[in-house]
Design an enzyme around this catalytic site. Structure first.
Site, PDB file in Angstrom:
ATOM      1  N   ARG A  51      43.251 -35.693  32.501  1.00 18.32           N
ATOM      2  CA  ARG A  51      42.066 -35.340  31.521  1.00 18.32           C
ATOM      3  C   ARG A  51      40.807 -35.818  31.571  1.00 18.32           C
ATOM      4  O   ARG A  51      40.822 -36.862  32.522  1.00 18.32           O
ATOM      5  CB  ARG A  51      43.022 -35.684  30.088  1.00 18.32           C
ATOM      6  CG  ARG A  51      43.612 -34.657  29.615  1.00 18.32           C
ATOM      7  CD  ARG A  51      43.976 -33.752  29.477  1.00 18.32           C
ATOM      8  NE  ARG A  51      44.848 -33.166  28.395  1.00 18.32           N
ATOM      9  CZ  ARG A  51      45.770 -32.280  29.345  1.00 18.32           C
ATOM     10  NH1 ARG A  51      45.385 -31.856  30.442  1.00 18.32           N
ATOM     11  NH2 ARG A  51      46.431 -31.377  28.902  1.00 18.32           N
TER      12      ARG A  51
ATOM     13  N   GLU B 283      34.696 -30.574  27.815  1.00 19.18           N
ATOM     14  CA  GLU B 283      35.017 -29.240  28.594  1.00 19.18           C
ATOM     15  C   GLU B 283      35.029 -28.384  27.278  1.00 19.18           C
ATOM     16  O   GLU B 283      35.797 -28.269  26.376  1.00 19.18           O
ATOM     17  CB  GLU B 283      36.603 -29.683  28.767  1.00 19.18           C
ATOM     18  CG  GLU B 283      37.333 -29.031  29.568  1.00 19.18           C
ATOM     19  CD  GLU B 283      38.132 -29.413  30.233  1.00 19.18           C
ATOM     20  OE1 GLU B 283      39.129 -29.028  30.103  1.00 19.18           O
ATOM     21  OE2 GLU B 283      38.787 -30.799  31.095  1.00 19.18           O
TER      22      GLU B 283
ATOM     23  N   HIS C 167      39.530 -26.610  35.001  1.00 19.72           N
ATOM     24  CA  HIS C 167      40.772 -27.006  34.096  1.00 19.72           C
ATOM     25  C   HIS C 167      42.223 -26.168  35.097  1.00 19.72           C
ATOM     26  O   HIS C 167      42.273 -25.061  33.820  1.00 19.72           O
ATOM     27  CB  HIS C 167      40.520 -26.621  33.175  1.00 19.72           C
ATOM     28  CG  HIS C 167      41.290 -28.145  32.761  1.00 19.72           C
ATOM     29  ND1 HIS C 167      42.260 -29.084  31.811  1.00 19.72           N
ATOM     30  CD2 HIS C 167      43.156 -27.803  32.504  1.00 19.72           C
ATOM     31  CE1 HIS C 167      42.889 -29.093  30.486  1.00 19.72           C
ATOM     32  NE2 HIS C 167      43.877 -29.231  32.143  1.00 19.72           N
TER      33      HIS C 167
END
Ligand code: DGY
Length: 332
Positions: free
Chosen positions: A241, A270, A289
């Site tokens: 993460r 993000e 991602h």
């Protein structure tokens, strides 16, 4: 009025799972490529028995209040669930599901691809060719570290960390790992992996790869001080993460040559804005991602998320609950 359970699916997911949901539930599926705004999400979950969420949806008290007391299940289309306040769900008797196991190897594949690409400077090389700079073979052109035989430090030695260790073994690497819990002697022997503190692991590793959950303990784990412990040639890979790494400190470390390169599947924030200091650094490779984004794995994740959602709305135990303690709560 339909007697089928009302559910909200917050994005179109692969058909393998979506079909199961549509067959059994009165489902509203968010059709846009972009996630629902907060307001749209809150409006959409009102009166639902189940919600299939993505990691872009925040599930907290406000969400649970708006959904209402009939909500039985929140099924996350991800193995990570840091977008969900699990304690708040448990307190209200809402089961939470995730998708463990099915994305382990695919995520490890991407971590490996990032590691290889950063080490051997694949993105820079591709850009060099496309920009018309390739004029001759160069003895010093785009040199990088060897992967085979190097030392890898795996931070977080769960399913995905161990899957990366299997790949590292194939490259004859020395494997160090750090985790909250030391693995059994059998697991250590299987991978030839040595348990270390971060203080021990970071200065020795040519490659550092992160596989921890995001929690209050791991937020900012790789900070300025710890980046300073790494080798000036080290490559940092993050498929966990974004907030596990202090991204401004990382940009400084990359710019000042305190570490060699970084390869990131996840960022903080993000999506990462194009004017962020990390974007545009030649020694920082960033992908959006996509670690679990193989067709097969996303299909399995969809099936699993659907199975959790449907079990939850039927009042059955979820196949993969995040909060099994929800079943031990006193009823009434
Ligand atoms: C997860 O599952 O947590 C990933 O980040 C997305 O697949």
């Amino acid at each position: 009025m339909s007697d089928r359970p009302k559910v909200f699916v917050s994005r179109v997911i692969p058909d393998d799972g979506l079909r199961l949901v549509l067959d059994e539930a009165d489902a509203t599926v968010w059709q846009d490529d972009m996630p629902p705004s907060r307001d749209e999400l809150l409006r959409s979950v009102e009166g639902c028995a189940g919600v299939l969420t993505l990691l872009t949806d925040r599930v907290d008290d406000e969400f649970l209040d708006r959904a209402g007391p009939q909500l039985k299940v929140v099924s996350n289309f991800a193995v990570g669930f840091d977008n969900i306040d699990v304690a708040a769900c448990t307190a209200r008797g809402v089961a939470v599901g995730n998708t463990p196991g099915v994305l382990t190897e695919t995520t490890a594949d991407l971590a490996w691809a990032l590691l290889m690409a950063a080490a051997r400077r694949l993105v820079e090389g591709d850009r060099y060719v496309r920009d018309g700079h390739w004029r001759t073979w160069g003895p010093m052109l785009l040199m990088g570290p060897d992967v085979h035989g190097a030392t890898i430090g795996i931070v977080g030695f769960g399913r995905i960390g161990q899957a990366v260790a299997r790949r590292a073994r194939g490259f004859g690497m020395r494997i160090l790992y750090q985790d909250l819990h030391r693995a059994s002697p059998a697991v250590e022997a299987e991978y030839g992996a040595t348990f270390m503190t971060l203080e021990g692991l970071l200065p020795q590793s040519d490659f550092v790869t992160l596989h921890v959950n995001l929690s209050e303990e791991t937020r900012g784990l790789i900070n300025r001080e710890r980046l300073g412990w790494m080798k000036p040639t080290a490559v940092l890979v993050n498929t966990s993460r974004g907030p596990v790494v202090d991204s401004l400190a990382l940009a400084e470390a990359l710019q000042n040559g305190h570490i060699g390169a970084a390869a990131l599947d996840v960022t903080d924030p993000e999506p990462i804005p194009v004017d962020h200091p990390l974007v545009g650094l030649d020694n920082c490779l960033i992908v959006p991602h996509i670690a679990s984004a193989s067709r097969a794995t996303r299909g399995l994740m969809a099936t699993m998320a659907a199975a959790n959602l449907l079990a939850g709305v039927r009042g059955e135990r979820l196949p993969t609950p995040v909060n099994p303690e929800v079943y031990d709560r006193p009823v009434g």
